[in-house]
Design a protein around this motif. Structure first.
Motif, PDB file in Angstrom:
ATOM      1  N   ARG A   1       0.836  -1.191   0.000  1.00  0.00           N
ATOM      2  CA  ARG A   1       0.000   0.000   0.000  1.00  0.00           C
ATOM      3  C   ARG A   1       0.879   1.252   0.000  1.00  0.00           C
ATOM      4  O   ARG A   1       0.568   2.246  -0.638  1.00  0.00           O
ATOM      5  N   PHE A   2       2.008   1.177   0.710  1.00  0.00           N
ATOM      6  CA  PHE A   2       2.892   2.339   0.814  1.00  0.00           C
ATOM      7  C   PHE A   2       3.356   2.824  -0.561  1.00  0.00           C
ATOM      8  O   PHE A   2       3.363   4.019  -0.851  1.00  0.00           O
ATOM      9  N   GLY A   3       3.709   1.854  -1.438  1.00  0.00           N
ATOM     10  CA  GLY A   3       4.156   2.208  -2.777  1.00  0.00           C
ATOM     11  C   GLY A   3       3.064   2.942  -3.545  1.00  0.00           C
ATOM     12  O   GLY A   3       3.319   3.942  -4.213  1.00  0.00           O
ATOM     13  N   ARG A   4       1.817   2.437  -3.422  1.00  0.00           N
ATOM     14  CA  ARG A   4       0.700   3.085  -4.125  1.00  0.00           C
ATOM     15  C   ARG A   4       0.457   4.479  -3.565  1.00  0.00           C
ATOM     16  O   ARG A   4       0.178   5.416  -4.301  1.00  0.00           O
ATOM     17  N   HIS A   5       0.592   4.609  -2.243  1.00  0.00           N
ATOM     18  CA  HIS A   5       0.423   5.934  -1.631  1.00  0.00           C
ATOM     19  C   HIS A   5       1.470   6.918  -2.131  1.00  0.00           C
ATOM     20  O   HIS A   5       1.171   8.090  -2.377  1.00  0.00           O
ATOM     21  N   CYS A   6       2.708   6.442  -2.274  1.00  0.00           N
ATOM     22  CA  CYS A   6       3.778   7.310  -2.788  1.00  0.00           C
ATOM     23  C   CYS A   6       3.420   7.813  -4.182  1.00  0.00           C
ATOM     24  O   CYS A   6       3.506   9.008  -4.472  1.00  0.00           O
ATOM     25  N   ALA A   7       3.031   6.878  -5.059  1.00  0.00           N
ATOM     26  CA  ALA A   7       2.698   7.249  -6.430  1.00  0.00           C
ATOM     27  C   ALA A   7       1.527   8.221  -6.450  1.00  0.00           C
ATOM     28  O   ALA A   7       1.519   9.211  -7.193  1.00  0.00           O
ATOM     29  N   ALA A   8       0.503   7.956  -5.613  1.00  0.00           N
ATOM     30  CA  ALA A   8      -0.679   8.818  -5.576  1.00  0.00           C
ATOM     31  C   ALA A   8      -0.281  10.219  -5.110  1.00  0.00           C
ATOM     32  O   ALA A   8      -0.673  11.227  -5.717  1.00  0.00           O
ATOM     33  N   THR A   9       0.531  10.289  -4.065  1.00  0.00           N
ATOM     34  CA  THR A   9       0.967  11.579  -3.525  1.00  0.00           C
ATOM     35  C   THR A   9       1.748  12.362  -4.573  1.00  0.00           C
ATOM     36  O   THR A   9       1.551  13.565  -4.748  1.00  0.00           O
ATOM     37  N   GLY A  10       2.626  11.646  -5.288  1.00  0.00           N
ATOM     38  CA  GLY A  10       3.467  12.317  -6.271  1.00  0.00           C
ATOM     39  C   GLY A  10       2.679  12.762  -7.492  1.00  0.00           C
ATOM     40  O   GLY A  10       3.008  13.771  -8.105  1.00  0.00           O
ATOM     41  N   SER A  11       1.637  12.024  -7.859  1.00  0.00           N
ATOM     42  CA  SER A  11       0.940  12.392  -9.095  1.00  0.00           C
ATOM     43  C   SER A  11      -0.036  13.532  -8.849  1.00  0.00           C
ATOM     44  O   SER A  11      -0.150  14.422  -9.667  1.00  0.00           O
ATOM     45  N   SER A  12      -0.765  13.518  -7.720  1.00  0.00           N
ATOM     46  CA  SER A  12      -1.581  14.679  -7.386  1.00  0.00           C
ATOM     47  C   SER A  12      -1.871  14.687  -5.899  1.00  0.00           C
ATOM     48  O   SER A  12      -2.581  13.829  -5.387  1.00  0.00           O
ATOM     49  N   GLU A  13      -1.317  15.670  -5.225  1.00  0.00           N
ATOM     50  CA  GLU A  13      -1.445  15.746  -3.785  1.00  0.00           C
ATOM     51  C   GLU A  13      -2.914  15.806  -3.357  1.00  0.00           C
ATOM     52  O   GLU A  13      -3.332  15.155  -2.413  1.00  0.00           O
ATOM     53  N   HIS A  14      -3.706  16.634  -4.108  1.00  0.00           N
ATOM     54  CA  HIS A  14      -5.102  16.834  -3.709  1.00  0.00           C
ATOM     55  C   HIS A  14      -5.917  15.569  -3.882  1.00  0.00           C
ATOM     56  O   HIS A  14      -6.656  15.167  -2.991  1.00  0.00           O
ATOM     57  N   VAL A  15      -5.754  14.955  -5.056  1.00  0.00           N
ATOM     58  CA  VAL A  15      -6.512  13.726  -5.307  1.00  0.00           C
ATOM     59  C   VAL A  15      -6.147  12.676  -4.258  1.00  0.00           C
ATOM     60  O   VAL A  15      -7.008  12.001  -3.694  1.00  0.00           O
ATOM     61  N   ALA A  16      -4.841  12.590  -3.957  1.00  0.00           N
ATOM     62  CA  ALA A  16      -4.404  11.614  -2.959  1.00  0.00           C
ATOM     63  C   ALA A  16      -5.047  11.911  -1.615  1.00  0.00           C
ATOM     64  O   ALA A  16      -5.536  11.016  -0.923  1.00  0.00           O
ATOM     65  N   HIS A  17      -5.085  13.205  -1.283  1.00  0.00           N
ATOM     66  CA  HIS A  17      -5.668  13.606  -0.006  1.00  0.00           C
ATOM     67  C   HIS A  17      -7.131  13.198   0.087  1.00  0.00           C
ATOM     68  O   HIS A  17      -7.573  12.636   1.087  1.00  0.00           O
ATOM     69  N   TYR A  18      -7.879  13.471  -1.004  1.00  0.00           N
ATOM     70  CA  TYR A  18      -9.309  13.124  -0.986  1.00  0.00           C
ATOM     71  C   TYR A  18      -9.519  11.619  -1.057  1.00  0.00           C
ATOM     72  O   TYR A  18     -10.579  11.128  -0.724  1.00  0.00           O
ATOM     73  N   SER A  19      -8.497  10.883  -1.503  1.00  0.00           N
ATOM     74  CA  SER A  19      -8.638   9.419  -1.552  1.00  0.00           C
ATOM     75  C   SER A  19      -8.182   8.808  -0.239  1.00  0.00           C
ATOM     76  O   SER A  19      -7.809   7.642  -0.182  1.00  0.00           O
ATOM     77  N   ASN A  20      -8.152   9.638   0.796  1.00  0.00           N
ATOM     78  CA  ASN A  20      -7.828   9.153   2.128  1.00  0.00           C
ATOM     79  C   ASN A  20      -6.372   8.685   2.271  1.00  0.00           C
ATOM     80  O   ASN A  20      -6.085   7.772   3.037  1.00  0.00           O
ATOM     81  N   VAL A  21      -5.457   9.330   1.498  1.00  0.00           N
ATOM     82  CA  VAL A  21      -4.041   9.043   1.689  1.00  0.00           C
ATOM     83  C   VAL A  21      -3.488  10.151   2.569  1.00  0.00           C
ATOM     84  O   VAL A  21      -3.710  11.333   2.284  1.00  0.00           O
ATOM     85  N   ASN A  22      -2.789   9.796   3.637  1.00  0.00           N
ATOM     86  CA  ASN A  22      -2.178  10.825   4.472  1.00  0.00           C
ATOM     87  C   ASN A  22      -0.899  11.303   3.792  1.00  0.00           C
ATOM     88  O   ASN A  22       0.165  10.704   3.914  1.00  0.00           O
ATOM     89  N   VAL A  23      -1.049  12.400   3.028  1.00  0.00           N
ATOM     90  CA  VAL A  23       0.030  12.868   2.161  1.00  0.00           C
ATOM     91  C   VAL A  23       1.294  13.195   2.958  1.00  0.00           C
ATOM     92  O   VAL A  23       2.395  12.755   2.622  1.00  0.00           O
ATOM     93  N   ASN A  24       1.113  13.950   4.040  1.00  0.00           N
ATOM     94  CA  ASN A  24       2.283  14.353   4.812  1.00  0.00           C
ATOM     95  C   ASN A  24       3.012  13.171   5.429  1.00  0.00           C
ATOM     96  O   ASN A  24       4.239  13.112   5.421  1.00  0.00           O
ATOM     97  N   ARG A  25       2.215  12.229   5.953  1.00  0.00           N
ATOM     98  CA  ARG A  25       2.872  11.092   6.598  1.00  0.00           C
ATOM     99  C   ARG A  25       3.612  10.245   5.553  1.00  0.00           C
ATOM    100  O   ARG A  25       4.708   9.744   5.819  1.00  0.00           O
ATOM    101  N   THR A  26       3.028  10.097   4.376  1.00  0.00           N
ATOM    102  CA  THR A  26       3.684   9.333   3.315  1.00  0.00           C
ATOM    103  C   THR A  26       5.016   9.979   2.949  1.00  0.00           C
ATOM    104  O   THR A  26       6.053   9.320   2.860  1.00  0.00           O
TER     105      THR A  26
END
Lengths: 333, 316
Positions: A202-227
């Motif tokens: 899951r961590f790898g997917r979170h990294c990719a999500a954070t890097g591709s769009s911070e906002h989308v990742a945030h709304y998809s329940n990814v903790n951007v800062n912690r990642t």
């Protein structure tokens, strides 16, 4: 007609795209050139040398792949490695009268390196995520700080591990299991774990999500800062691991240790197909990138083709070519 | 009104500062050197600090300002700052690179300050009042002559060069002319950049490439450390000895202890900066003439004389 359109995607799936093939082809071409130029190139000794010396940058570059994938950057890793190496040597020398030469003191040194790396990584991550300062600026700052600190610790000279201790610790770089030396084994383990985490966890997917769009990742329940924080902490620990392998080789650290490692690591990551802007990362590609960089140096040393003044230029050309090869293919489809 | 006031305040401030400077009446000597980016420069920084510390006690009428620069641009800024804010009477400078430093140092000399140049010369002659020079061709020559005497029947050697600079070229040229006709053949040369890690990698590759290497001219003690580690790891016993250079304390110790792999060393003392600062101080405080060129020769360190070159307190 219908059958043709059905066949198309199948054929595509069989042939991987140029972005995957590019770095591999570049590596194979280099190996072929090396083998033609010098009969010793494919000898066990030379292969061990090249892989073992790639291990430092390689281990760091795996961590860098995660940082860049999550949309970050870390320029401080080379200085950090020098600082940790210096610190490790000081701690081990200081503990020598108490612990004596033996396994405990080596473990103490290793623990120092890992903890210092973790703290240094967390500091970078904290400044970048919690205080919201640009990664480029933060790590440019810490790069200068660590480089000065190691110069200061060494009093402008060189920190050297006690001679008896060095002899005892040396096998960590030069020995291994079944003729495969430790740096290569550790490098391989780091790569395997990194690859699994990047593509399966899951961590790898979170990294990719954070890097591709911070906002989308945030709304998809990814903790951007912690990642992000986790990627910097992980890179710090890996710098510590690389230092553990580095110190036994020459048993010394100075202001000239690890100079430009950060750029080599970043170059390796990008050659390997990870996107500099973040959003997509490939750990095995990074390994290919690291090997390409070390092989260029190795081949230039083994042959007398070009004036040694031009080594840097050859490296630059190959880095740019490897990336063009990928981009061209991507643009075309 | 406000403009006038600001102007007046500025004038007063300037007058006060000038007055203070006059009241101090100490001559200021500026010392500008490259930062400790490698072992030799680290030793040079150490000796510069020691010399300044000692001279400040000996000559209460002298003030010293020491600046270390990590690149030529920073060094130019340092020198400009020294002239602008400290009104230096003399400048001791070890130029990072000759070209970029020439015109700033020339400006200092034209401003009437004494100029001492150390180690690397400027690209225009006659600017400096005193030139304390290391002898780079001599360094190569002494190294080459030692190699030739140590290998009377000739042999195959590899050479590690420093960072591509004039210094490196002069050393290698001196070395090559000294071994001419001795039967010693240089089978390979690469740049190890005066760096332990780089020289380790280069030496590993030399050992893969060549089956027989009789000796190594590492041309620098830091590079000799990397070379020795590579030879050791490869387990090769064809290499009879490694000749470094500069006079690092660990290497001098090995010469002193009679290590057969390190039978000798050639000096290129980083303490030459201290010579330059001392001579400048003498010039500032006495009538003894110190202008001209002072060349510090490269000396061969052997087990017999190693003790007098061993400084255990120096970081280098």
């Amino acid at each position: 007609m219908a059958s043709e359109t059905v066949n198309m995607p199948e054929r595509r799936r069989k042939l991987p795209s140029m972005s995957v093939l590019g770095p591999v082809i570049a590596l194979l071409v280099l190996v072929a050139i090396g083998a033609m130029m010098n009969p010793n190139f494919l000898g066990a000794g030379n292969i061990t040398n090249v892989l073992a010396r790639s291990a430092f940058i390689g281990i760091i570059a795996v961590g860098m792949t995660f940082v860049i994938t999550a949309g970050g950057l870390d320029l401080s890793v080379g200085s950090m490695a020098a600082f940790i190496a210096g610190l490790m040597i000081l701690v081990m020398n200081a503990a020598l009268p108490v612990l004596g030469v033996g396994v405990p003191i080596i473990l103490l040194g290793m623990a120092t390196a890992l903890i210092a790396g973790l703290l240094a990584g967390l500091l970078n991550g904290f400044l970048i995520t919690t205080l919201g300062i640009e990664a480029f600026i933060v790590t440019l700052g810490t790069m200068g700080i660590y480089r000065s600190l190691v110069t200061w610790l060494a009093d402008g000279g060189t920190l050297s591990l006690d001679f008896g201790l060095r002899t005892f610790y040396r096998p960590v770089y030069f020995d291994g299991i079944l003729g495969v030396s430790w740096p290569i084994i550790v490098f391989a383990l780091v790569v395997i774990i990194g690859e699994v985490v990047m593509s399966r966890a899951r961590f790898g997917r979170h990294c990719a999500a954070t890097g591709s769009s911070e906002h989308v990742a945030h709304y998809s329940n990814v903790n951007v800062n912690r990642t992000r924080l986790a990627t910097y902490a992980m890179l710090g620990v890996l710098v510590g691991v690389a230092t553990i392998m580095y110190v036994p080789r020459l048993g010394s650290a100075s202001a000239s240790t690890g100079v430009l490692w950060e750029l080599e690591a970043i170059a390796a990551v990008i050659i390997g197909g990870t996107v500099l802007k973040g959003g997509f990362g490939r750990v095995w590609g990074t390994v290919i990138g690291v090997l390409i960089l070390s092989l260029i140096d190795n081949i230039l040393n083994l042959t007398d083709l070009v004036s040694p003044y031009l080594n840097g230029a050859i490296q630059g050309v190959i880095i740019i070519l490897a990336v063009i090869l990928q981009r061209e293919a991507k643009a075309k489809g | 009104m406000t403009y006038l006031k600001t102007f007046a305040t500025g004038l007063v401030a300037a007058a006060v500062t000038a007055g203070m400077a006059m009241a101090q009446d100490a001559k200021v000597i500026g010392v500008s050197i490259p930062a400790a980016t490698h072992g030799w420069a680290g030793g040079m920084n150490f000796h510069a600090q020691e010399a300044v510390k000692r001279l400040e006690e000996v000559y209460p009428e002298l003030d010293f300002v020491l600046a270390t620069a990590s690149d030529p641009g920073k060094q130019v800024n340092d020198i400009e700052d020294m002239v602008a804010t400290r009104n230096i009477s003399a400048l001791v400078v070890l130029p990072f690179e000759s070209e970029p430093l020439t015109s700033p140092v020339q400006a200092v000399a034209e401003g009437g300050a004494w100029v001492t140049v150390v180690d690397r010369g400027l690209s225009v002659e006659g600017i400096e009042d005193l030139y304390v020079a290391g002898d780079n061709p001599g360094f190569g020559r002494v190294s080459g002559e030692y190699m030739a005497s140590k290998m009377p029947d000739g042999g195959k050697i590899v050479v590690l060069r420093g960072i591509p600079t004039t210094i490196d070229n002069e050393r290698v040229a001196g070395f090559e002319s000294a071994i001419e006709g001795s039967g010693i053949e240089i089978i390979d040369m690469e740049h190890g950049n005066w760096n332990r890690d780089d020289s380790f990698n280069v030496m590993q590759d030399f050992l893969s490439k060549h089956e027989q290497i009789d000796a190594v001219w590492a041309s620098d003690d830091d590079m000799a450390v990397g070379v020795l580690a590579a030879i050791d790891a490869a387990g090769r016993d064809d290499v009879q000895f490694v000749l470094g250079g500069a006079g690092m304390k660990e290497m001098v110790k090995r010469v002193m202890d009679g290590d057969t792999m390190i039978p000798a060393d050639v000096t290129y003392p980083p303490s030459m900066i201290a010579t330059a600062i001392e001579l400048t101080a003498v010039g500032m405080t006495s009538t003894a003439p110190v202008s001209g060129t002072f060349t510090i020769g490269s000396v061969l360190i052997t087990p017999e004389n190693a003790e007098q070159f061993y400084y255990p307190d120096s970081p280098f």
